[in-house]
Design an enzyme around this catalytic site. Structure first.
Site, mmCIF file in Angstrom:
data_model
loop_
_atom_site.group_PDB
_atom_site.id
_atom_site.type_symbol
_atom_site.label_atom_id
_atom_site.label_comp_id
_atom_site.label_asym_id
_atom_site.label_seq_id
_atom_site.Cartn_x
_atom_site.Cartn_y
_atom_site.Cartn_z
ATOM 1 N N LYS A 54 0.860 -1.191 0.000
ATOM 2 C CA LYS A 54 0.000 0.000 0.000
ATOM 3 C C LYS A 54 0.893 1.236 0.000
ATOM 4 C CE LYS A 54 -1.875 1.704 3.797
ATOM 5 N NZ LYS A 54 -1.652 3.154 3.762
ATOM 6 N N LYS A 88 -7.462 7.640 -0.204
ATOM 7 C CA LYS A 88 -8.665 7.953 0.588
ATOM 8 C C LYS A 88 -9.527 8.967 -0.165
ATOM 9 C CE LYS A 88 -6.660 6.764 5.096
ATOM 10 N NZ LYS A 88 -5.227 6.545 4.854
ATOM 11 N N ASP A 91 -13.934 13.242 -2.620
ATOM 12 C CA ASP A 91 -14.284 14.506 -3.273
ATOM 13 C C ASP A 91 -15.591 14.316 -4.054
ATOM 14 O OD1 ASP A 91 -13.970 17.114 -4.449
ATOM 15 O OD2 ASP A 91 -11.801 16.886 -4.189
ATOM 16 N N THR A 95 -14.296 14.790 -9.772
ATOM 17 C CA THR A 95 -12.888 14.817 -9.342
ATOM 18 C C THR A 95 -12.425 13.418 -8.950
ATOM 19 O OG1 THR A 95 -13.204 17.076 -8.577
ATOM 20 C CG2 THR A 95 -11.289 15.920 -7.711
ATOM 21 N N ALA A 212 2.897 -0.034 15.637
ATOM 22 C CA ALA A 212 3.137 1.377 16.011
ATOM 23 C C ALA A 212 1.914 2.033 16.656
ATOM 24 C CB ALA A 212 3.572 2.161 14.780
ATOM 25 N N GLY A 214 -0.473 0.341 18.306
ATOM 26 C CA GLY A 214 -0.890 -0.433 19.481
ATOM 27 C C GLY A 214 -1.779 -1.635 19.198
HETATM 28 O O1 O7M Z 1 1.521 0.681 10.670
HETATM 29 P P1 O7M Z 1 1.546 2.187 10.695
HETATM 30 O O2 O7M Z 1 0.832 2.766 11.855
HETATM 31 O O3 O7M Z 1 2.922 2.747 10.520
HETATM 32 O O4 O7M Z 1 0.798 2.669 9.360
HETATM 33 C C1 O7M Z 1 -0.533 2.394 9.117
HETATM 34 C C2 O7M Z 1 -0.892 2.719 7.697
HETATM 35 O O5 O7M Z 1 -2.267 2.437 7.516
HETATM 36 C C3 O7M Z 1 -0.685 4.180 7.298
HETATM 37 O O6 O7M Z 1 -0.328 4.211 5.944
HETATM 38 C C4 O7M Z 1 -2.052 4.790 7.502
HETATM 39 O O7 O7M Z 1 -2.273 5.862 6.610
HETATM 40 C C5 O7M Z 1 -2.984 3.612 7.188
HETATM 41 N N1 O7M Z 1 -4.267 3.588 7.909
HETATM 42 C C6 O7M Z 1 -4.316 3.691 9.278
HETATM 43 O O8 O7M Z 1 -3.284 3.728 9.958
HETATM 44 N N2 O7M Z 1 -5.540 3.742 9.888
HETATM 45 C C7 O7M Z 1 -6.707 3.664 9.226
HETATM 46 O O9 O7M Z 1 -7.758 3.691 9.836
HETATM 47 C C8 O7M Z 1 -6.676 3.519 7.840
HETATM 48 C C9 O7M Z 1 -5.449 3.404 7.209
HETATM 49 C C10 O7M Z 1 -5.455 2.994 5.845
HETATM 50 O O10 O7M Z 1 -4.660 2.254 5.357
HETATM 51 O O11 O7M Z 1 -6.463 3.373 5.138
HETATM 52 C C11 O7M Z 1 -6.601 2.780 3.927
#
Ligand code: O7M
Length: 255
Positions: A54, A88, A91, A95, A212, A214
């Site tokens: 991702k 995410k 819009d 768009t 990270a 929790g």
């Molecule tokens: O493991 P981390 O905390 O370093 O990263 C988590 C990743 O997941 C980071 O790219 C966030 O933008 C994404 N994320 C969340 O942490 N919480 C959410 O509720 C949703 C996402 C996400 O991936 O949305 C698609």
């Protein structure tokens, strides 16, 4: 083949349900090439233990979609993994459609969208483009951070006037709209359980917030999550490969 099926196949083949969030801390824009090299290095080390990667603004902003990011997407595909764009989308439909067309043109297999904007002149154009190009759309349903309750946890009235939780309404929409996945934070296993009851096997749950933030992959898996999004716990680890391998093994114990 639908994105949902491609994910199933890739996860089975790789023996992993981990989605690597390829995120790195801010670095001065002049050091973009170092950032790209680091992302490529982590990908090279971790790819045997994940099923998808991702990417979000952490890399799109400094590296550019049709420059560094597209190089990463090519590398992800060469490793026989899937590439998910975490934009995410949030819009108006016109768009959203252009955003989706660009990310799919860059090679992404799926993108993440926010159901808060609704269907008509909201997310419908994204679903139309995705259907035409055989790509995926994954919907936010309950986010992993503390403030998630202020939006996703609100009590709202559905079309019939009945009171419902916002995330329950989004989970029902994920099924109705034919989404390829629903994002629910690993930090809220009880929400995963509740949302899983609504989604059943129709829409797999993608769960971020592991390490990270929790949350724990094992707890999320027990509650019904199908895929596990992990960023800093892997990308900033001393040994990313070993860390990814351990998460993968821990999930396998549960599933
Ligand atoms: O493991 P981390 O905390 O370093 O990263 C988590 C990743 O997941 C980071 O790219 C966030 O933008 C994404 N994320 C969340 O942490 N919480 C959410 O509720 C949703 C996402 C996400 O991936 O949305 C698609």
């Amino acid at each position: 083949m639908q994105f949902k099926e491609k994910m199933e196949e890739t996860a089975k083949k790789n023996g992993s349900s981990v989605v690597l969030a390829l995120d790195f801390p801010f670095r001065s824009p002049e050091k973009r090439s170092e950032l790209l090299a680091e992302a490529q290095e982590v990908l090279e080390a971790v790819y045997p233990y994940v099923c998808a990667v991702k990417i979000n603004h952490h890399l799109v902003l400094p590296l550019g979609t049709f420059d560094g990011v597209q190089k990463l997407v090519t590398q992800i595909h060469e490793k026989r993994l899937l590439a998910i764009m975490d934009c995410k989308a949030n819009d108006i439909g016109a768009t959203n459609q252009v955003i989706a067309e660009y990310y799919y043109a860059a090679g992404f297999d799926a993108l993440i969208a926010n159901p808060f904007v609704g269907w008509e002149e909201g997310l419908q154009p994204i679903f139309n483009v995705a259907y035409k190009l055989q790509r995926g759309v994954i919907l936010l349903t309950y986010m992993s951070h503390k403030g998630a309750s202020e939006g996703y946890g609100q009590t709202v009235c559905d079309a019939t006037g009945a009171k419902t939780a916002q995330y329950v309404s989004f989970a029902k929409k994920a099924v109705k709209w034919g989404a390829d996945g629903a994002v629910v934070g690993a930090t809220y296993p009880e929400k995963i359980r509740e949302i899983h009851e609504i989604l059943g096997d129709n829409v797999p749950i993608y769960s971020p917030g592991i390490g990270a933030q929790g949350g724990a992959a094992e707890t999320a898996a027990e509650a019904g999550a199908r895929y596990f999004i992990v960023g800093r716990h892997i990308t900033l680890a001393e040994n990313p490969s070993d860390t990814a391998k351990k998460i993968c093994a821990a999930i396998r114990q549960v599933r």
